[in-house]
Design a protein around this motif. Structure first.
Motif, PDB file in Angstrom:
ATOM      1  N   ARG A   1     -55.284 -58.599 -20.502  1.00 58.87           N
ATOM      2  CA  ARG A   1     -54.754 -59.478 -21.538  1.00 58.87           C
ATOM      3  C   ARG A   1     -53.518 -58.898 -22.214  1.00 58.87           C
ATOM      4  NH1 ARG A   1     -60.704 -61.433 -23.226  1.00 58.87           N
ATOM      5  NH2 ARG A   1     -60.969 -62.807 -21.446  1.00 58.87           N
ATOM      6  N   ARG A   2     -53.198 -57.652 -21.873  1.00 55.63           N
ATOM      7  CA  ARG A   2     -51.910 -57.131 -22.288  1.00 55.63           C
ATOM      8  C   ARG A   2     -50.805 -57.822 -21.480  1.00 55.63           C
ATOM      9  NH1 ARG A   2     -52.252 -51.255 -21.147  1.00 55.63           N
ATOM     10  NH2 ARG A   2     -54.051 -51.365 -22.516  1.00 55.63           N
ATOM     11  N   ASP A   3     -51.124 -58.186 -20.259  1.00 56.13           N
ATOM     12  CA  ASP A   3     -50.133 -58.785 -19.361  1.00 56.13           C
ATOM     13  C   ASP A   3     -50.163 -60.306 -19.368  1.00 56.13           C
ATOM     14  OD1 ASP A   3     -49.094 -56.407 -18.518  1.00 56.13           O
ATOM     15  OD2 ASP A   3     -50.529 -56.189 -16.885  1.00 56.13           O
ATOM     16  N   VAL A   4     -51.298 -60.867 -19.738  1.00 59.16           N
ATOM     17  CA  VAL A   4     -51.432 -62.317 -19.702  1.00 59.16           C
ATOM     18  C   VAL A   4     -51.793 -62.793 -21.095  1.00 59.16           C
ATOM     19  CG1 VAL A   4     -52.528 -64.269 -18.575  1.00 59.16           C
ATOM     20  CG2 VAL A   4     -52.347 -62.116 -17.369  1.00 59.16           C
ATOM     21  N   GLN A   5     -50.995 -63.683 -21.645  1.00 61.04           N
ATOM     22  CA  GLN A   5     -51.242 -64.174 -22.993  1.00 61.04           C
ATOM     23  C   GLN A   5     -51.273 -65.688 -23.003  1.00 61.04           C
ATOM     24  OE1 GLN A   5     -51.639 -62.832 -26.199  1.00 61.04           O
ATOM     25  NE2 GLN A   5     -52.076 -60.866 -25.221  1.00 61.04           N
ATOM     26  N   ILE A   6     -51.732 -66.238 -24.110  1.00 65.23           N
ATOM     27  CA  ILE A   6     -51.836 -67.698 -24.186  1.00 65.23           C
ATOM     28  C   ILE A   6     -51.321 -68.185 -25.536  1.00 65.23           C
ATOM     29  CG2 ILE A   6     -54.243 -67.602 -24.998  1.00 65.23           C
ATOM     30  CD1 ILE A   6     -54.719 -70.173 -23.242  1.00 65.23           C
TER      31      ILE A   6
END
Lengths: 402, 329
Positions: A130-135
């Protein structure tokens, strides 16, 4: 599989390292085929993603059926690219978005992010992911903690993730001149966070004084800017924008769209842009996937999909978009009825109940998403008759030419 | 003569701190059988205008502080509550954005329709009423209308609920139908169905429609004439054709430029209007748009721009509207 390779096309000849990282268990047929060529996996590769939600009934809840929210969808996304997901409400586009961060656990299928399957990740791995993928969500008021100041909201990512940050990543984080780096080293963690928060606020076009205020003191557009600042805090590689501009007024919406485009270019961000407003999606996307009842019915580049839709649903969807030009009041293709229930999706092609071209075959066999390329346009479509139909309807052509 | 005439209407709301003027000097007309689009961003006063016409301003906070609403020769503002009740639902009907909040969630559709029916046609018996309801639902395109009468609002989809609302508004064919963002919560394909339905009913019954929305594209599809509102005032009024081909007010121009078009080039910067809508507690003096306007000069801060009759049936509230005439692409 062929359309996947076409859409993805992540083959390169010069990097063996990443390839070796892939766990041998996870090697799929597709990857074996290209094993001899060194291979960089695409940023994101989704295969056969399926999410069923159980329907429960009774005092002692028993599963009596399943909502087919997302049914066997596949796509790939490269670094810095934007994929637009469009479709009507309930077609499963948000569920897809949430699956990519594993905010919902997929029932089947794999979601490979940089070659790692997120479906089987444990908590620690997920946190790193989730450091690399956010929403970014539609309503930033609901996704920002109303009891925290903006400073607290924006420093939280650093507090949570700093601990696990490896030395090399930390170094990468602090690019700049030698003097700056030295100065940064002398800063206390708290002062450093403070500096980052100010940078973030400036980056999204807010004043530094905003840090002391609470979310309710801001307008919708400003709140969305805070949501964006939080999402880009850790310099992610992929951001899922789930209806991120849908609730905003037109004049504010265009400001936010511009901000996202800027950030994307600056940070080489990949975006998944989920929205029901097709004009906005077209404006920000490189390629577009149209969803209907949990399935992708058509994928194409954003130019082609409006110029030359292949699937009857896409055609109807485009013709339904109102156009800000009163001289052209179109013959809309008005679809009959509502989207069928995803608990009992129609047999065969799911769109056949509302399709004006439907033939008996459509209710008996299920069309697969296949390459649909003619002289002037590419893409793929899940329709038996895309070639014979010779879409688009003349009116849609006219819109595209405007 | 105009069917409805809103003249210099001003409305203010009392808040804890102060009284804020939400509508200021709003003037427009509605002709028989015409579709008037009212467009503007959230907080511009478009919904308050419609509530004022219906006599439904929230009390005691909201007050009409000036102007008149002339309908059928009378000023609606001078009507007693029971006189207004005769107007509402008979002569002027309204449909809202979110039909789920306008329908009672714990009553069956049939009961709600019949309640309205009883109010307006008390002489009919129950069986007649059921038949009328079935007919109405059938008219607005609801499949299996008889079965729907026994269902609750949550069992219907958003589009179906909006159709029920329209059916309710049509129990008496009104002279004016006010549609307040009726398609905003709906998907484009369902929006197309509802727009089609409203147009069809209008052709049949010859009623006038006030269509309130923030979506300029929807306005372009449905409206004959358009009123653009900004921060509680009318910025511009013109026929749809004129407004979209030659917007005169800088705000209208900004709005039109900031919507991405299907034919546009992807991934290019959109034009924007800088800043944001001012809050009512903190309105700039003079022209309310001046802080965001590229054309603003000293006079804009000092004088409220008057409506210039720029051409026949067209007016614009800008000191420098003439500049736009040259600007036009």
């Amino acid at each position: 599989m062929s359309f996947l390779a076409r859409l993805g096309g992540g083959c390169q000849m010069n990097d063996i390292k990443k390839r070796n990282e892939i766990d041998s268990e996870n090697v799929t047929e597709n990857e074996i085929y290209i094993e001899n060529v060194s291979y960089i996996p695409p940023l994101l590769e989704v295969q056969g993603l399926t999410k069923l939600f159980p329907v429960k009934q009774g005092i002692i809840p028993r599963t009596v059926g399943q909502v087919h929210a997302v049914d066997d969808i596949s796509f790939t996304l490269e670094r810095g690219e934007t994929l637009g997901l469009v479709g009507e409400s309930g077609c499963g586009k948000s569920t897809v978005g949430k699956s990519l961060l594993r905010l919902v656990q997929p029932t089947h299928g794999s979601v490979m992010f940089e070659g790692r399957d997120i479906v089987g990740m444990n908590r620690g791995e997920l946190r790193a992911l989730r450091r690399d993928v956010q929403i970014i969500f539609q309503d930033p008021f609901e996704s920002l903690n109303s009891r925290h100041t903006v400073r607290k909201i924006l420093s939280e990512p650093f507090i949570i993730h700093r601990r696990g940050l490896k030395a090399e990543e930390k170094q990468k984080d602090e690019q700049g001149t030698e003097a700056e780096r030295k100065q940064n080293e002398t800063l206390s963690p708290k002062a450093e966070r403070e500096k980052k928060v100010c940078e973030l606020l400036n980056r999204v076009g807010l004043d530094e004084s905003a840090a002391n205020r609470y979310p309710h003191e801001f307008s919708g557009g400003q709140r969305q800017r805070i949501g964006i600042a939080r999402a880009i805090a850790l310099k992610p590689k992929l951001i899922v924008c789930d209806e991120a501009v849908s609730a905003l007024d037109v004049s504010v919406q265009s400001q936010i769209v511009n901000l996202l485009l800027d950030l994307q270019q600056e940070m080489d961000l990949a975006l998944i842009f989920i929205a029901h407003d097709l004009a906005v999606v077209k404006h920000v996307s490189d390629k577009i996937a149209v969803m209907y009842l949990g399935q992708i019915v058509e994928t194409s580049t954003s130019e082609d999909i409006y110029r030359a839709p292949k699937h009857p649903y896409t055609e109807a969807l485009i013709s339904a978009i109102p156009v800000a030009d009163p001289t052209r009041r179109p013959d809309r293709i008005v679809l009959k009825g509502d989207v069928p229930s995803p608990i009992f999706p129609p047999s065969g092609c799911r769109f056949h109940t509302r399709c004006r071209y439907a033939l008996p075959r459509c209710s008996e066999e299920t069309p697969l998403l296949e390459l649909a390329t003619d002289n002037s346009s590419g893409g793929s479509a899940a329709c038996f008759f895309w070639e014979d139909l010779k879409l688009p309807h003349s009116q849609t052509k006219e819109i595209a030419s405007k | 003569m105009a069917l409805l005439q809103v003249q210099n209407l001003s409305v203010s709301f009392d808040t804890d701190e102060a009284t804020v003027g939400v509508l200021d000097d709003v003037t427009f007309q509605l002709a028989q059988g015409e579709t008037l689009g009212v467009v503007g961003e959230s907080g511009c006063g478009k919904s308050v205008t419609s509530l004022a016409i219906m006599g439904l301003l929230p009390k005691p906070a909201g007050r009409v502080t000036g102007g008149e609403i002339v309908f059928g020769g009378d000023d609606l503002l001078s009507y007693r509550p029971e006189q207004m009740r005769n107007i509402r639902g008979r002569r002027i009907s309204m449909i809202f954005q979110e039909p789920m909040t306008a329908l009672n969630p714990v009553q069956r559709i049939g009961r709600q329709l019949m309640e309205t029916l009883q109010l307006h046609r008390p002489q009919s018996n129950k069986y007649e009423q059921i038949e009328i309801c079935v007919e109405l639902l059938d008219r607005v395109g609801i499949p299996e209308p008889r079965q729907r009468l026994t269902e609750y609002p949550h069992q219907l989809s958003g589009g179906m609920r909006q159709r029920v609302m329209i059916a309710m508004a049509l129990i008496h064919v009104p002279d004016i139908l006010i549609a307040d963002e009726p398609t905003t919560a709906l998907d484009v394909t369902i929006q197309a169905q509802i727009l089609e339905l409203i147009e069809e009913l209008q052709r049949e019954n010859g009623m006038a429609v006030i269509f309130i929305t923030h979506d300029l594209a929807v306005i372009a599809e449905i409206a004959d004439r358009v009123v653009v509102m900004y921060a509680g005032r009318v910025a511009e009024e013109a026929t749809a054709l004129e407004l979209f081909s030659q917007p005169l007010h800088p705000y209208t121009q900004g709005l039109l430029n900031s919507i991405p078009s299907l034919g546009g080039i992807p991934k290019t910067q959109l034009k924007t209007i800088r800043g944001m809508v001012p809050s009512f507690a903190n309105m700039p003096s003079g022209c309310r748009f001046r802080n965001r306007c590229e054309r603003a000069q000293q006079i804009c801060a000092q004088e409220i721009p008057k409506y210039f009759g720029a051409k026949y049936a067209r007016s614009v509230a800008c000191h420098f509207w003439q500049d736009s005439v040259v600007d036009v692409k």
